[in-house]
Each structure stands twice: as C-alpha cells, then as structure tokens.
Scaffold this motif. Structure first.
Motif, PDB file in Angstrom:
ATOM      1  N   ALA A 144       0.836  -1.202   0.000  1.00 55.78           N
ATOM      2  CA  ALA A 144       0.000   0.000   0.000  1.00 55.78           C
ATOM      3  C   ALA A 144       0.869   1.249   0.000  1.00 55.78           C
ATOM      4  O   ALA A 144       1.906   1.290   0.652  1.00 55.78           O
ATOM      5  CB  ALA A 144      -0.910   0.007   1.225  1.00 55.78           C
ATOM      6  N   SER A 145       0.430   2.255  -0.734  1.00 55.80           N
ATOM      7  CA  SER A 145       1.110   3.543  -0.744  1.00 55.80           C
ATOM      8  C   SER A 145       0.072   4.649  -0.798  1.00 55.80           C
ATOM      9  O   SER A 145      -1.087   4.409  -1.108  1.00 55.80           O
ATOM     10  CB  SER A 145       2.069   3.652  -1.935  1.00 55.80           C
ATOM     11  OG  SER A 145       1.362   3.515  -3.148  1.00 55.80           O
ATOM     12  N   GLY A 146       0.514   5.858  -0.471  1.00 55.28           N
ATOM     13  CA  GLY A 146      -0.423   6.973  -0.426  1.00 55.28           C
ATOM     14  C   GLY A 146      -0.802   7.271   1.006  1.00 55.28           C
ATOM     15  O   GLY A 146       0.035   7.252   1.900  1.00 55.28           O
ATOM     16  N   SER A 147      -2.074   7.489   1.248  1.00 54.68           N
ATOM     17  CA  SER A 147      -2.555   7.863   2.577  1.00 54.68           C
ATOM     18  C   SER A 147      -2.749   6.632   3.460  1.00 54.68           C
ATOM     19  O   SER A 147      -3.850   6.343   3.927  1.00 54.68           O
ATOM     20  CB  SER A 147      -3.868   8.633   2.451  1.00 54.68           C
ATOM     21  OG  SER A 147      -3.696   9.794   1.658  1.00 54.68           O
ATOM     22  N   ILE A 148      -1.639   5.927   3.725  1.00 47.34           N
ATOM     23  CA  ILE A 148      -1.747   4.647   4.422  1.00 47.34           C
ATOM     24  C   ILE A 148      -2.152   4.811   5.880  1.00 47.34           C
ATOM     25  O   ILE A 148      -2.699   3.886   6.476  1.00 47.34           O
ATOM     26  CB  ILE A 148      -0.443   3.850   4.318  1.00 47.34           C
ATOM     27  CG1 ILE A 148       0.732   4.664   4.857  1.00 47.34           C
ATOM     28  CG2 ILE A 148      -0.187   3.433   2.880  1.00 47.34           C
ATOM     29  CD1 ILE A 148       2.052   3.917   4.886  1.00 47.34           C
ATOM     30  N   SER A 149      -1.918   5.966   6.459  1.00 48.36           N
ATOM     31  CA  SER A 149      -2.266   6.154   7.863  1.00 48.36           C
ATOM     32  C   SER A 149      -3.774   6.177   8.081  1.00 48.36           C
ATOM     33  O   SER A 149      -4.244   6.028   9.202  1.00 48.36           O
ATOM     34  CB  SER A 149      -1.660   7.451   8.391  1.00 48.36           C
ATOM     35  OG  SER A 149      -2.192   8.561   7.691  1.00 48.36           O
ATOM     36  N   THR A 150      -4.522   6.347   7.005  1.00 53.19           N
ATOM     37  CA  THR A 150      -5.982   6.407   7.121  1.00 53.19           C
ATOM     38  C   THR A 150      -6.641   5.056   6.881  1.00 53.19           C
ATOM     39  O   THR A 150      -7.864   4.946   6.998  1.00 53.19           O
ATOM     40  CB  THR A 150      -6.560   7.408   6.108  1.00 53.19           C
ATOM     41  OG1 THR A 150      -6.219   6.989   4.782  1.00 53.19           O
ATOM     42  CG2 THR A 150      -5.981   8.804   6.347  1.00 53.19           C
ATOM     43  N   ILE A 151      -5.838   4.041   6.545  1.00 51.01           N
ATOM     44  CA  ILE A 151      -6.395   2.721   6.256  1.00 51.01           C
ATOM     45  C   ILE A 151      -6.897   2.079   7.538  1.00 51.01           C
ATOM     46  O   ILE A 151      -6.182   2.024   8.528  1.00 51.01           O
ATOM     47  CB  ILE A 151      -5.369   1.805   5.574  1.00 51.01           C
ATOM     48  CG1 ILE A 151      -4.953   2.379   4.213  1.00 51.01           C
ATOM     49  CG2 ILE A 151      -5.941   0.404   5.387  1.00 51.01           C
ATOM     50  CD1 ILE A 151      -3.860   1.580   3.537  1.00 51.01           C
ATOM     51  N   ASN A 152      -8.090   1.533   7.485  1.00 53.38           N
ATOM     52  CA  ASN A 152      -8.638   0.791   8.605  1.00 53.38           C
ATOM     53  C   ASN A 152      -8.392  -0.694   8.349  1.00 53.38           C
ATOM     54  O   ASN A 152      -7.297  -1.199   8.556  1.00 53.38           O
ATOM     55  CB  ASN A 152     -10.118   1.102   8.763  1.00 53.38           C
ATOM     56  CG  ASN A 152     -10.707   0.525  10.037  1.00 53.38           C
ATOM     57  OD1 ASN A 152     -10.202  -0.468  10.566  1.00 53.38           O
ATOM     58  ND2 ASN A 152     -11.734   1.132  10.547  1.00 53.38           N
ATOM     59  N   THR A 153      -9.371  -1.379   7.858  1.00 57.14           N
ATOM     60  CA  THR A 153      -9.238  -2.804   7.579  1.00 57.14           C
ATOM     61  C   THR A 153      -8.639  -3.031   6.194  1.00 57.14           C
ATOM     62  O   THR A 153      -8.951  -2.308   5.249  1.00 57.14           O
ATOM     63  CB  THR A 153     -10.613  -3.479   7.658  1.00 57.14           C
ATOM     64  OG1 THR A 153     -11.110  -3.359   8.993  1.00 57.14           O
ATOM     65  CG2 THR A 153     -10.525  -4.950   7.273  1.00 57.14           C
ATOM     66  N   MET A 154      -7.773  -4.031   6.096  1.00 54.46           N
ATOM     67  CA  MET A 154      -7.287  -4.493   4.803  1.00 54.46           C
ATOM     68  C   MET A 154      -7.735  -5.934   4.629  1.00 54.46           C
ATOM     69  O   MET A 154      -7.840  -6.689   5.598  1.00 54.46           O
ATOM     70  CB  MET A 154      -5.774  -4.398   4.697  1.00 54.46           C
ATOM     71  CG  MET A 154      -5.255  -2.968   4.670  1.00 54.46           C
ATOM     72  SD  MET A 154      -3.487  -2.866   4.312  1.00 54.46           S
ATOM     73  CE  MET A 154      -3.475  -3.210   2.545  1.00 54.46           C
ATOM     74  N   ALA A 155      -7.992  -6.296   3.384  1.00 50.25           N
ATOM     75  CA  ALA A 155      -8.577  -7.611   3.155  1.00 50.25           C
ATOM     76  C   ALA A 155      -8.143  -8.192   1.821  1.00 50.25           C
ATOM     77  O   ALA A 155      -7.685  -7.466   0.938  1.00 50.25           O
ATOM     78  CB  ALA A 155     -10.104  -7.516   3.193  1.00 50.25           C
ATOM     79  N   TRP A 156      -8.288  -9.488   1.727  1.00 45.96           N
ATOM     80  CA  TRP A 156      -8.126 -10.210   0.467  1.00 45.96           C
ATOM     81  C   TRP A 156      -9.503 -10.703   0.022  1.00 45.96           C
ATOM     82  O   TRP A 156     -10.236 -11.313   0.807  1.00 45.96           O
ATOM     83  CB  TRP A 156      -7.196 -11.397   0.629  1.00 45.96           C
ATOM     84  CG  TRP A 156      -5.767 -11.029   0.813  1.00 45.96           C
ATOM     85  CD1 TRP A 156      -5.069 -10.988   1.987  1.00 45.96           C
ATOM     86  CD2 TRP A 156      -4.847 -10.645  -0.210  1.00 45.96           C
ATOM     87  NE1 TRP A 156      -3.779 -10.595   1.760  1.00 45.96           N
ATOM     88  CE2 TRP A 156      -3.612 -10.384   0.420  1.00 45.96           C
ATOM     89  CE3 TRP A 156      -4.942 -10.500  -1.598  1.00 45.96           C
ATOM     90  CZ2 TRP A 156      -2.483  -9.974  -0.297  1.00 45.96           C
ATOM     91  CZ3 TRP A 156      -3.825 -10.096  -2.302  1.00 45.96           C
ATOM     92  CH2 TRP A 156      -2.610  -9.839  -1.649  1.00 45.96           C
ATOM     93  N   TYR A 157      -9.810 -10.453  -1.239  1.00 44.86           N
ATOM     94  CA  TYR A 157     -10.996 -11.000  -1.891  1.00 44.86           C
ATOM     95  C   TYR A 157     -10.516 -11.851  -3.061  1.00 44.86           C
ATOM     96  O   TYR A 157      -9.374 -11.727  -3.500  1.00 44.86           O
ATOM     97  CB  TYR A 157     -11.895  -9.880  -2.423  1.00 44.86           C
ATOM     98  CG  TYR A 157     -12.687  -9.149  -1.364  1.00 44.86           C
ATOM     99  CD1 TYR A 157     -12.082  -8.254  -0.497  1.00 44.86           C
ATOM    100  CD2 TYR A 157     -14.066  -9.340  -1.249  1.00 44.86           C
ATOM    101  CE1 TYR A 157     -12.810  -7.578   0.470  1.00 44.86           C
ATOM    102  CE2 TYR A 157     -14.809  -8.662  -0.289  1.00 44.86           C
ATOM    103  CZ  TYR A 157     -14.173  -7.784   0.563  1.00 44.86           C
ATOM    104  OH  TYR A 157     -14.904  -7.112   1.509  1.00 44.86           O
ATOM    105  N   ARG A 158     -11.388 -12.678  -3.550  1.00 47.16           N
ATOM    106  CA  ARG A 158     -11.060 -13.433  -4.755  1.00 47.16           C
ATOM    107  C   ARG A 158     -12.303 -13.572  -5.629  1.00 47.16           C
ATOM    108  O   ARG A 158     -13.430 -13.535  -5.142  1.00 47.16           O
ATOM    109  CB  ARG A 158     -10.499 -14.809  -4.421  1.00 47.16           C
ATOM    110  CG  ARG A 158     -11.482 -15.782  -3.773  1.00 47.16           C
ATOM    111  CD  ARG A 158     -10.767 -17.069  -3.374  1.00 47.16           C
ATOM    112  NE  ARG A 158     -11.681 -18.023  -2.757  1.00 47.16           N
ATOM    113  CZ  ARG A 158     -11.281 -19.173  -2.211  1.00 47.16           C
ATOM    114  NH1 ARG A 158      -9.984 -19.500  -2.201  1.00 47.16           N
ATOM    115  NH2 ARG A 158     -12.170 -19.995  -1.671  1.00 47.16           N
ATOM    116  N   GLN A 159     -12.039 -13.728  -6.916  1.00 50.93           N
ATOM    117  CA  GLN A 159     -13.128 -13.911  -7.864  1.00 50.93           C
ATOM    118  C   GLN A 159     -12.743 -14.986  -8.860  1.00 50.93           C
ATOM    119  O   GLN A 159     -11.773 -14.830  -9.606  1.00 50.93           O
ATOM    120  CB  GLN A 159     -13.462 -12.614  -8.593  1.00 50.93           C
ATOM    121  CG  GLN A 159     -14.696 -12.714  -9.465  1.00 50.93           C
ATOM    122  CD  GLN A 159     -15.208 -11.357  -9.889  1.00 50.93           C
ATOM    123  OE1 GLN A 159     -14.490 -10.353  -9.849  1.00 50.93           O
ATOM    124  NE2 GLN A 159     -16.459 -11.310 -10.308  1.00 50.93           N
TER     125      GLN A 159
END
Length: 115
Positions: free
Chosen positions: A24-39
């Motif tokens: 992740a790059s950019g406004s990373i301090s504002t990230i709450n949850t991170m997740a993996w999805y698949r399709q």
C-alpha cells in the motif's frame, strides 16, 4: 487516496503453497481494515480474509486452517499465506483497503491451482 499493488500469484499444484503480498502507498495512515478477496470465473467476488487495524483477523469458512492473513508492523503491506491449495482456490485475488466508508482495490493477481 491509496494505491494497492498485489504480487505473488502463479501456478501451483494441489497441496502446494503460495504467499501473496499487497503493498500500500499513499494515505496509508488512514487505512482501517485491509482484506483479500477473490473472484473465480463466473462467480461473484468473495471475501477471503481480513485484518483489522488492531490486528484481528477473520476468514471465510472455506479457507480457515489453510490461509493466514497478516500485516507488517508499519501496516503498509498485507500478506496472505496460502497452504494446502486446492483447485477450487483458483481465482484472481484482490487486495482491498477500507478508508472510512471508501474501498480501494488493487489490480489483482492470478492464482491457479492445477496438476
């Protein structure tokens, strides 16, 4: 704004392992949850695993005991360790970041499980 770049996908035999990464790059301090999805082909996108800002993890029933999601201490990278892979795990895997009510997506990485 956040940019997400996945890596680590590929072709693996049934029973094998892969480790996905999402930088992740950019406004990373504002990230709450991170997740993996698949399709998978002809299927809807589904949640695989998520890691909250305080480090709690949640998994889809289909991957419990086989997949492990984690974030580094700086919370800039999300990982997905996938063990005992099966053909039904074949899909494009997407990284997702939640910032307030907005979701950001990576471009996806293909995981193919086949003999």
């Amino acid at each position: 704004q956040v940019q997400l770049v996945e890596s680590g996908g590929g072709l693996v035999q049934p029973g094998g392992s892969l480790r996905l990464s999402c930088a992740a790059s950019g406004s990373i301090s504002t990230i709450n949850t991170m997740a993996w999805y698949r399709q998978a082909p002809r299927k809807e996108r589904e949640l695989v695993a998520e890691v909250t800002i305080d480090g709690r993890t949640n998994y889809a029933d289909s991957v419990k005991g086989r997949f492990t999601a984690s974030r580094n201490s700086a919370r800039t990278t999300l990982y997905l360790q996938m063990n005992s892979l099966q053909p039904e795990d074949t899909a494009v895997y997407y990284c997702n970041a939640l910032i307030y009510t907005n979701r950001y997506w990576g471009q996806g990485t293909q995981v193919t499980v086949s003999s």
